[in-house]
Design a protein around this motif. Structure first.
Motif, PDB file in Angstrom:
ATOM      1  N   GLN A 176      36.743  37.244  30.094  1.00  0.00           N
ATOM      2  CA  GLN A 176      37.436  38.123  31.033  1.00  0.00           C
ATOM      3  C   GLN A 176      38.614  38.834  30.395  1.00  0.00           C
ATOM      4  O   GLN A 176      38.975  39.936  30.795  1.00  0.00           O
ATOM      5  CB  GLN A 176      37.901  37.312  32.245  1.00  0.00           C
ATOM      6  N   LEU A 227      47.083  45.472  26.259  1.00  0.00           N
ATOM      7  CA  LEU A 227      46.101  45.271  27.309  1.00  0.00           C
ATOM      8  C   LEU A 227      46.812  45.188  28.654  1.00  0.00           C
ATOM      9  O   LEU A 227      48.015  44.890  28.729  1.00  0.00           O
ATOM     10  CB  LEU A 227      45.261  44.020  27.069  1.00  0.00           C
ATOM     11  N   ARG A 228      46.081  45.472  29.700  1.00  0.00           N
ATOM     12  CA  ARG A 228      46.659  45.474  31.030  1.00  0.00           C
ATOM     13  C   ARG A 228      46.982  44.054  31.468  1.00  0.00           C
ATOM     14  O   ARG A 228      46.279  43.102  31.129  1.00  0.00           O
ATOM     15  CB  ARG A 228      45.696  46.111  32.026  1.00  0.00           C
ATOM     16  N   ALA A 286      32.649  43.759  29.723  1.00  0.00           N
ATOM     17  CA  ALA A 286      33.650  44.769  29.363  1.00  0.00           C
ATOM     18  C   ALA A 286      32.912  46.058  29.013  1.00  0.00           C
ATOM     19  O   ALA A 286      31.684  46.072  28.885  1.00  0.00           O
ATOM     20  CB  ALA A 286      34.511  44.298  28.186  1.00  0.00           C
ATOM     21  N   PRO A 294      47.037  40.990  34.029  1.00  0.00           N
ATOM     22  CA  PRO A 294      46.094  40.609  35.090  1.00  0.00           C
ATOM     23  C   PRO A 294      46.719  40.823  36.461  1.00  0.00           C
ATOM     24  O   PRO A 294      47.946  40.784  36.622  1.00  0.00           O
ATOM     25  CB  PRO A 294      45.827  39.127  34.803  1.00  0.00           C
ATOM     26  N   GLU A 295      45.872  41.052  37.424  1.00  0.00           N
ATOM     27  CA  GLU A 295      46.371  41.251  38.779  1.00  0.00           C
ATOM     28  C   GLU A 295      46.963  39.953  39.312  1.00  0.00           C
ATOM     29  O   GLU A 295      46.373  38.878  39.185  1.00  0.00           O
ATOM     30  CB  GLU A 295      45.227  41.720  39.680  1.00  0.00           C
ATOM     31  N   SER A 308      38.146  42.553  28.891  1.00  0.00           N
ATOM     32  CA  SER A 308      37.892  43.717  29.733  1.00  0.00           C
ATOM     33  C   SER A 308      39.169  44.506  30.004  1.00  0.00           C
ATOM     34  O   SER A 308      39.104  45.597  30.569  1.00  0.00           O
ATOM     35  CB  SER A 308      37.274  43.278  31.063  1.00  0.00           C
ATOM     36  N   ARG A 309      40.328  43.981  29.577  1.00  0.00           N
ATOM     37  CA  ARG A 309      41.603  44.620  29.896  1.00  0.00           C
ATOM     38  C   ARG A 309      42.218  45.357  28.704  1.00  0.00           C
ATOM     39  O   ARG A 309      43.300  45.921  28.837  1.00  0.00           O
ATOM     40  CB  ARG A 309      42.613  43.581  30.410  1.00  0.00           C
ATOM     41  N   TRP A 310      41.560  45.375  27.543  1.00  0.00           N
ATOM     42  CA  TRP A 310      42.120  46.069  26.386  1.00  0.00           C
ATOM     43  C   TRP A 310      42.142  47.575  26.635  1.00  0.00           C
ATOM     44  O   TRP A 310      41.183  48.149  27.156  1.00  0.00           O
ATOM     45  CB  TRP A 310      41.304  45.779  25.126  1.00  0.00           C
TER      46      TRP A 310
END
Length: 772
Positions: free
Chosen positions: A212, A130-131, A731, A133-134, A215-217
């Motif tokens: 939250q 996964l990405r 997501a 987080p910012e 949503s990054r997968w």
């Protein structure tokens, strides 16, 4: 055939080092084009890992025998010639950073399998990327020191060959002191975090915050290049599916450690809730594990002879085969197991105080009945509950002698709530184990009943103050049992730091440590994971969804391997409003497969006015073996009849990694946003405001699930004509679809196949039409 010029850039799309111009024809194949590129570059190096990337189509040209005409490449195509494996930085479950080379051209599922092979982690299907987080901009005074990044970019493993062992580790880790240090980082637990740093880390403040993460997968069916990942980017490697298969401490040192680390950080960052007593148990286990790791006592105690190894192997085989003891075989065949005892029961109602009353309770098969007294048992019960598909939540306080079981039983009105209060630990363990099995549709005749009872008793013994874990206050065991150097704030979640002072935490942690002081390092990590799995909220992934006001009507028959004509679908009255136009809903069969339709190329094709159609996929999870056989038959390309013109290469319009799509439209009759929890065997509908469970649906009762990629709507059909339709808000529906298909795929794993993976089946259940 006329020749034309084709320009190819050498290097990454962001850094164009040079370009070459080739004279090609439409009959030129990709392999020949690559050969011409290498000849034009006139530089000697290993080009075996290089390939062609088509920028406009976001596509790797990996079929070297295909021609340019077959791919549809013309003179205006932007092609890049670059390596397929590129360096990325992985943030592991233990929060350490590692640089290695990952495949940018293969589907993510295959790339993760290659990464896990380098890291010596078995069963890579449980993990994904996964990405990161910012990062928020920090002031200069708040800058953190640079951390150590381990480097494995030089490690290249031969395909199809199992890594050999050398000096107690995979051979590719013994090449240098740096790689050996990397293996120690992977296989040994990390020290506790700094309490001040732990307080600064982000933590979910509500149930909505827990959604939250998902949503990054990344998409398992697409490669990293297609999802916008660039060389040098930081990605997180995590266990995505909470269904851990064949966890063996001897064969899985890295997997066991990383799983322990992910569980530890879930507790420290309050991703999963636990009681105060349970937190003390987790803190004691962490303290014990850290002491063993620092002392260097990581080797398992060797037995005095070979007979112990044989006994251990036979015991392990018995557990893996889930066999019953020979003395219990006859009883299990001739008698139906049941539980009968006096329990205190409470049924919460509005405007009533919480008062328990004693009843005579009979638990047989998957049914629980209770009577006013034992004499009335042969007659009609006060109430009879069928526990299949119910939620079983423990409510235990060992020091306060509170042993309660909370049952949420499905009913037409929602979930009926019932509390059972037991007298002691033994009674609680027996009834709790029976309720857990009944919720899965299994009875106490199942071979796992006794092991479930023992696991519950073992977890309760860890919470017992001054328990009989082999040590006592007068005879402490384990390294540094006095607690010297113990910083309790690095072992408990921040909410317990605010509630209790260090001088209150330290004696309680040391008291709980007495129950685990004799455990070895691998046993302690395994006990920590088992306790983590015993928590009520374990393994639930949360999504914010918006349920539809009117459920879809049930299908008259399952949609398997055929396409329903537009007119027949239109008769069902299923229409959606999009961009001011009305498009009819269509579907075609394929169990567990999602697909898209192409826009209309002209009038009269029965596909609406330029809008995309709805394509159906069906998934079942009845019996693992039957599911595997059905999936292999129904998901063959030739078994699915797709009308001409309905392409299979167009990606869905909304994809993870692309620009964030517009918020889903508020449908007519839609309700407020709610939370959908996905576990390894069920879906849970949760009230977003209060966090209460509203409804539970089991995967074993699922007939099919459908996805409309345009409006990000998921429709699921269960037995007894139960239909659920919702839009995913937090997501992309692709992530939710992957969770459902992934858990069904994991239920098909068998020990007889070992570590062999059916990659095609996974991609068909979790991907979509690209899987074909």
């Amino acid at each position: 055939m006329a020749a034309w010029e084709l320009q190819v850039f050498v290097g990454d799309p962001d850094v164009q080092e040079e370009s070459v111009t080739l004279l090609v024809t439409g009959e030129s194949h990709i392999g020949g084009v690559i050969l011409k590129i290498v000849e034009e570059i006139k530089r000697k190096q290993d080009w075996s890992d290089h390939g062609l990337w088509w920028e406009q189509k976001k596509l790797w040209l990996l079929q070297t025998h295909w021609t340019l005409d077959k791919y549809g490449i013309l003179a205006d195509a932007r092609l890049y010639f670059g390596p397929q494996h590129r360096p990325v930085i992985l943030r592991l479950p233990n929060r350490r950073a590692l640089r290695l080379r990952a495949s940018f051209s293969q589907p993510l599922f295959r790339a993760v399998a290659a990464i896990c092979r380098v890291l010596s982690i078995r069963h890579p299907e449980e993990l994904s990327l996964l990405r990161a987080p910012e990062k928020k901009e920090k002031k200069k005074k708040d800058k953190e020191p640079e951390e150590e990044v381990f480097d494995l970019t030089s490690v290249v493993l031969a395909a199809g060959v199992a890594p050999a062992q050398f000096r107690g580790m995979p051979a590719h880790f013994s090449d240098s002191p740096e790689t050996e240090a990397c293996y120690r980082m992977l296989s040994l637990p990390q020290p506790p975090p700094d309490p001040a740093q732990l307080l600064r880390l982000p933590r979910p403040g509500s149930l909505a915050d827990k959604t939250q993460l998902h949503s990054r997968w990344l998409d398992s069916s697409r490669c990293l290049m297609q999802q916008g990942v660039k060389p040098g980017d930081t990605l997180w490697l995590r266990f995505k599916y909470y269904s851990f298969f064949d966890l063996d401490p001897k064969a899985d040192p890295v997997r066991l450690t990383q799983l322990y680390e992910q569980a530890r950080w879930d507790l420290l960052l309050e991703e999963i809730d636990c009681t105060e007593e349970e937190m003390m148990v987790f803190a004691a286990l962490q303290y014990h594990i850290n002491k063993l790791a620092l002392s260097g006592d990581v080797e398992e105690p060797a037995g005095p002879g070979g007979l112990d190894d044989l006994d251990a192997a036979l015991s392990s085989l018995e557990v893996k085969l889930e066999g019953s003891a020979p003395a219990d075989v006859l009883d299990s065949l001739t008698a139906i197991p049941e539980l009968k005892d006096h329990l205190r029961i409470f049924r919460p109602r509005k405007l009533t105080l919480k008062g328990y009353r004693q009843y005579w309770v009979v638990f047989k098969e998957t049914t629980l009945s209770y009577y006013k007294s034992q004499d009335e048992a042969p007659g009609d019960p006060i109430q009879q509950l069928h526990l299949k598909g119910c939620e079983v939540v423990p409510d235990v306080n060992v020091s306060g002698q509170k042993f309660c079981i909370k049952l949420l039983v499905p009913s037409p009105e929602g979930m009926s709530e019932l509390y059972l209060r037991c007298q002691d630990e033994q009674q609680y363990a027996q009834w709790m184990a029976g309720c857990r099995l009944a919720s899965k549709g299994r009875t106490m005749a199942d071979s796992s009943y006794q092991s479930e009872v023992q696991a519950i008793l073992a977890f309760l013994s860890l919470q017992r103050a001054g328990g009989t874990g082999g040590t006592g206050p007068a005879n402490p065991q384990g390294p540094d049992a006095s607690g010297e150097g113990l910083n309790p704030y690095g072992l408990v979640a921040p909410r317990f730091q605010r509630k209790l002072k260090a001088k209150q935490l330290t004696p309680r942690i040391l008291e709980a440590h007495q129950n685990v002081a004799r455990l070895s390092l691998s046993e302690a990590k395994l006990r920590f994971i088992q306790a983590w799995q015993s928590l009520p909220d374990f393994g639930i992934s949360y999504f914010i969804v918006r349920y539809q006001g009117a459920p879809l009507p049930p299908s008259p028959r399952p949609c398997i391997g055929f396409w329903r004509p537009p007119q027949e679908e239109a008769d069902r009255g299923l229409r959606c409003q999009r961009a001011g136009r009305r498009c009819k809903r269509r579907q075609w069969g394929g169990r567990g497969v999602m697909a898209d339709s192409q826009p209309s190329d002209g009038p009269g094709d029965g596909r609406g006015e330029g809008g995309r159609g709805h394509l159906l996929g069906e998934g079942r999870a009845p019996v693992p073996g039957s599911l595997l056989a059905e999936a292999r038959v129904q998901l063959r390309p030739e078994a699915t009849k797709v009308p001409s013109g309905w392409g299979r290469s167009a990606p869905p319009p909304a994809r993870l990694g692309d620009a964030p799509p517009a918020p889903p439209p508020r449908f007519k009759g839609s309700r407020k946003d709610e939370v959908l929890g996905i576990a390894n065997n069920r879906l849970i509908r949760i009230d977003l405001a209060v966090g209460d469970v509203v409804k539970t649906w089991r995967f074993s009762n699922m007939r099919q699930w459908n996805v409309n990629w345009d409006i990000r709507q998921v429709a699921i059909e269960f037995d007894e004509h139960i239909n659920v339709a919702f839009s995913c808000v937090s997501a992309g529906c692709r992530v939710l679809h992957e969770y459902i298909g992934g858990y069904i795929f994991l239920s098909t794993r068998e020990r007889a196949r070992g570590e062999e993976l059916d990659e095609d089946l996974f991609l068909q259940l979790t991907g979509g039409h690209e899987a074909f």
